[in-house]
Design an enzyme around this catalytic site. Structure first.
Site, short mmCIF file in Angstrom:
data_model
loop_
_atom_site.label_atom_id
_atom_site.label_comp_id
_atom_site.label_asym_id
_atom_site.label_seq_id
_atom_site.Cartn_x
_atom_site.Cartn_y
_atom_site.Cartn_z
N LYS A 116 3.63 -3.94 28.94
CA LYS A 116 2.94 -4.53 30.41
C LYS A 116 4.01 -4.70 31.21
O LYS A 116 3.74 -4.57 32.55
CB LYS A 116 2.13 -5.77 29.86
CG LYS A 116 0.64 -5.42 30.20
CD LYS A 116 -0.10 -6.74 29.75
CE LYS A 116 -1.13 -6.52 28.79
NZ LYS A 116 -2.08 -7.76 28.35
N GLU A 200 0.42 -15.41 37.98
CA GLU A 200 -0.30 -14.18 39.06
C GLU A 200 -1.16 -15.17 39.97
O GLU A 200 -1.72 -16.25 39.56
CB GLU A 200 -1.09 -13.36 38.47
CG GLU A 200 -0.27 -12.20 37.70
CD GLU A 200 -1.12 -10.95 37.39
OE1 GLU A 200 -2.52 -11.15 37.29
OE2 GLU A 200 -0.54 -9.94 36.84
N HIS A 235 -13.83 -9.50 26.98
CA HIS A 235 -12.75 -8.70 27.09
C HIS A 235 -12.78 -7.21 26.38
O HIS A 235 -11.99 -6.44 26.36
CB HIS A 235 -11.34 -9.17 26.87
CG HIS A 235 -11.23 -10.51 27.69
ND1 HIS A 235 -10.77 -10.36 29.04
CD2 HIS A 235 -11.09 -11.61 27.23
CE1 HIS A 235 -10.53 -11.62 29.46
NE2 HIS A 235 -10.98 -12.29 28.55
N ARG A 292 -2.99 6.66 26.34
CA ARG A 292 -3.75 7.47 25.13
C ARG A 292 -5.21 7.92 25.76
O ARG A 292 -5.53 7.46 26.61
CB ARG A 292 -4.35 6.48 24.03
CG ARG A 292 -5.12 5.18 24.54
CD ARG A 292 -5.85 4.34 23.44
NE ARG A 292 -6.77 3.59 24.04
CZ ARG A 292 -6.59 2.28 24.71
NH1 ARG A 292 -5.34 1.84 24.61
NH2 ARG A 292 -7.49 1.81 25.24
#
Ligand code: MV4
Length: 513
Positions: A116, A200, A235, A292
């Site tokens: 990330k 953020e 999620h 992927r």
């Protein structure tokens, strides 16, 4: 071209890959744990090799066993599917050492783009927008508070090692900052052994929109449009579709070119996905890259008329992508439901066990990617996804209608499934209007499933009367349109076991229901 491919996976994705192999004239080779001896992916392969006990740590995740089976069977290549080893750079390295082709990106590209923080840096360097915030983890709470003041509240604290929302905190005011930072950091330390945090700007009601990319060894990198994946529960994606209801040709081109730029900068080859958050003003921000094939790849396949797994194999064998960016045409609309063995009336508790009888939906523009059959037992050791039901339509409304119709044909006894959840979602006004965002499903599920009891006489408003009337009409339509006789129609959440069995027995008297 390869002669034999080892499929280092199980379930519907192993079946999907075996099908692509067959169409290319390649022999699919399966591996299986003790829990998967009788699984469909084993039955559809030419050869199958046991790789150990049910827990994936001792079977599907053991690189030496996978390489050993590939060597023993004389496979030229390994396809990892998704999950398990798919994003582990060590398998790409082990393949290289063994002289076997890994059907995926290089270990170096996975390390650059799959991390990330590293990927966020590449995104900034490449001019791909990221959410305003810090790139590096912040050590000092005081420095973090300073940064938050510059960015402006609300802010979101994210764990460097995070994923799936763990170690994530919304902070709306400076007074709550220090406490939120402490809690999130210790949650991350507990979950990942890494308590480092970054910061953020918080986006209200963002959509999760991802771009499918495809890159070959000859320098060609293309984007194949987007998938809207905002319907998620805790999620986990629940419904995916292509195109996104908010997409415009200009936004698609801008997001597509950003995704391609990022993939190029990381030296990426294979199919891949670049995830973005898109805000209400249609600004997009890079989130992360998945190095992927993804679960939801079929919706792209259905609108782009492509076979991504065959393309992955051809690219890995050194072939060129047989078309250019301007040849990519997207037609109609596709939507996918992830069907799970879980109980939507009991907090989505997993419901593994023996499937007594199973009949998959079919009919016009329906695709069922599953890994199950009548008489098979869904193991308790793995993710209980039974398969994916995908509908295509010439527009979104037709895709929804077909998906809804096909869900009515889904028939599996002995286990609970989340099919009723999809029937609720596909009937929800906001969903039908495309008004979805990342927390939409969690909000939707917090609302009661049925209408509130009528208020005392005299206090009923016109709006309430209209709501009640529309619910009654909807119920009437449901009872009329259900594929089952009225006596077999969906029973309420709290039903007794004998009633279930009686319904099952009755249903068996109507084959195909
Ligand atoms: C966000 C956000 C709003 N603003 N970041 C959650 C998991 C992680 N991968 C990213 N997530 C989010 N990041 C900012 N600055 C909202 C979410 C979010 C979310 C994102 C994607 C899919 C589902 C989600 C559900 C809740 C929150």
């Amino acid at each position: 071209m390869f002669k034999k491919i080892l499929i280092a996976n199980r379930g519907e994705i192993a079946v999907r890959i075996a099908r692509a192999c067959r169409e290319l004239g390649i022999a699919p080779v399966a591996v299986y744990s003790d829990a998967d001896r009788a699984s469909l992916h084993v039955r559809l392969a030419d050869e199958a090799y046991p790789i150990g006990p049910a827990p994936s740590r001792e079977s599907y995740l053991v690189i030496d066993k996978i390489i050993g089976a590939a060597r023993y069977s004389g496979c030229d290549a390994i396809h990892p599917g998704y999950g398990f080893l798919a994003e582990n750079p060590a398998i790409a390295r082990a393949c290289a050492e063994a002289g076997i082709t890994f059907i995926g990106p290089s270990a170096e590209a996975v390390e650059k783009l799959g991390s990330k923080t590293a990927a966020r840096k590449i995104a900034r360097e490449t001019g791909v927008p990221t959410v305003p915030g810090t790139l590096d983890p912040i050590e000092e709470t005081s420095a973090a508070i300073e940064t938050a003041r510059t960015i402006g509240y609300p802010v979101v604290l994210k764990a460097v090692a995070g994923g799936g929302g763990k170690g994530m905190r919304l902070v709306e005011r400076e007074e709550d900052f220090a406490g939120g930072w402490r809690d999130a950091s210790s949650e991350a330390l507990n979950a990942f052994g890494d308590g480092r945090m970054y910061l953020e700007k918080y986006l209200a009601r963002p959509r999760h929109i991802e771009i499918q990319i495809l890159a070959d060894h000859h320098g060609q990198t293309l984007y194949l449009g987007e998938r809207e994946c905002s319907v998620q529960r805790r999620h986990q994606k629940v419904i995916e579709e292509a195109p996104s209801p908010v997409m415009t040709p200009e936004l698609r081109r801008a997001m597509g070119e950003a995704a391609v730029g990022l993939a190029r900068a990381g030296g990426y080859v294979n199919a891949g996905t670049v995830e973005f958050l898109v805000d209400e003003a249609r600004n997009f921000y890079f989130l992360e890259m998945n190095t992927r094939l993804q679960v939801e790849h079929p919706v792209t396949e259905q609108v782009a008329s492509l076979d991504l797994v065959k393309l992955q194999i051809q690219i890995a064998a050194g072939g060129r992508i047989p078309f250019a960016q301007e040849d990519v045409t997207l037609r109609g609309h596709a939507m996918e439901c992830r069907i799970y063995a879980e109980d939507p009336d009991n907090n989505f508790f997993p419901s593994p066990g023996k499937i007594h009888e199973y009949r998959a939906p079919g009919g016009p523009a329906i695709r069922m990617d599953d890994g199950i059959y009548s008489g098979w037992t869904v193991p308790s050791e793995y993710d209980p996804m039974l398969g994916k039901l995908i509908a295509w339509g010439s527009d979104r409304a037709e895709a929804i209608a077909r998906l809804h119709r096909a869900l009515g044909e889904y028939y599996a006894t002995g286990i609970k499934t989340n099919v009723s959840l999809f029937e609720r979602i596909l009937a929800a006004k906001d969903f039908v209007e495309g008004k979805i965002y990342t927390q939409w499903l969690d909000d939707f599920l917090r609302k009661p499933a049925v209408a509130k009891p009528a208020p005392p006489a005299g206090s009923t408003t016109q709006e309430e009367i209209e709501t009640a009337a529309s619910i009654a009409v909807a119920l009437w339509h449901t009872s009329k349109s259900a594929a089952t006789p009225a006596s077999l129609a969906k029973a309420p959440a709290t039903e007794s076991r004998w009633k279930n069995e009686a319904r099952e027995e009755a249903a068996n008297r109507f084959p195909g229901r």
